[in-house]
Design an enzyme around this catalytic site. Sequence first.
Site, PDB file in Angstrom:
ATOM      1  N   ARG A 232       0.856  -1.185   0.000  1.00  0.00           N
ATOM      2  CA  ARG A 232       0.000   0.000   0.000  1.00  0.00           C
ATOM      3  C   ARG A 232       0.892   1.235   0.000  1.00  0.00           C
ATOM      4  NH1 ARG A 232      -3.695  -2.624  -1.509  1.00  0.00           N
ATOM      5  NH2 ARG A 232      -5.694  -3.005  -0.439  1.00  0.00           N
ATOM      6  N   GLU A 261      -4.347   7.289  -5.273  1.00  0.00           N
ATOM      7  CA  GLU A 261      -4.509   6.528  -6.513  1.00  0.00           C
ATOM      8  C   GLU A 261      -5.793   6.930  -7.220  1.00  0.00           C
ATOM      9  OE1 GLU A 261      -4.068   2.328  -5.785  1.00  0.00           O
ATOM     10  OE2 GLU A 261      -2.015   2.581  -5.056  1.00  0.00           O
ATOM     11  N   HIS A 279      -0.828   0.016 -10.110  1.00  0.00           N
ATOM     12  CA  HIS A 279      -1.488  -0.888  -9.162  1.00  0.00           C
ATOM     13  C   HIS A 279      -2.086  -2.106  -9.881  1.00  0.00           C
ATOM     14  CE1 HIS A 279      -3.619  -1.050  -4.983  1.00  0.00           C
ATOM     15  NE2 HIS A 279      -3.229  -2.239  -5.398  1.00  0.00           N
TER      16      HIS A 279
END
Length: 313
Positions: A232, A261, A279
């Site tokens: 993360r 994000e 991601h």
Amino acid sequence: MAHLRPVILIAQPHLAPLLPILAMQYDVMGLWEEAGRARLAEAEILVTAGEFRLDPAMLAAMDRLRLIACFTVGYDGVDLDWARANDIAVSHAGDANAEDVADHAIGLILAHRRQIVSGDRALRAGEWLPGGKTITRSIAGARLGIVGMGSIGIGVATRADALRMATRWWGPRDKPGLAWPRSDSLAALAALAAESDILVVAARATDENRGMISAAILDALGPDGLLVNVARGQLVDEDALIDALRAGRLGGAALDVYAQEPTDPARWADVPNCILTPHTGGATDAAVAQMAQMLLANIRAFVAEEPLPNRVL
């Protein structure tokens, strides 16, 4: 008690492909649509991507909510204390994508250390000239430190063994059955960074470990070190990371996750020695299919008032 056909709301637009899957059995809508928001008070199940923090005001309006079903493996966006206090169950996708994330971490290491991305760009730009040869760094013998030794960390360490790397790890709890030595205190995290050529962040994010990869840890990793984050973004002090890369105090970074994000591309435009992916570490066809099946299993069990197969609480 759950209804036989409960109202389900889906929190994020990128989970829209779940709508037709769930609509075969349930009354389901997206919260990004006015019709979905109008049914907040009726919904018994909220489907969410676990990395996104849920709005407390929205949750307070969901009078009948009884299950927060995370489509993803992570559930750090869910306030577990609030859910526990309000008798709301939470489920997730278990370890559905752990092997794929471990693959991605190794891919990032190889891409950065062997300059695969920059090599591709150089060739396409006509910079491969006669007599020129780029010398990259070998993987064999590299000292690998892993922060967090859950399923992803173990997957990375197993792959690192095959690549002839030397692995150590740090985590808040000892795991005596593991073959790799552990740095056994929080202070040892800095020592692990100092003793590593490559530091992979694979820990579960909590409020307590936010920014644990601090400027001091980055300085310990040093000008020849590589930071890899597949966990993360909040685990890394991103401003300190960018400063360290610009100043040359950190050798490089390979990131799949970010503080915000999607991350702003302008933030990284002039940051050297980094490889960035959006991601995608756990987003493989096999993992997504498995997460969908696990979501359906958790919802079916909830509706049938049976134990959730992948319950967080």
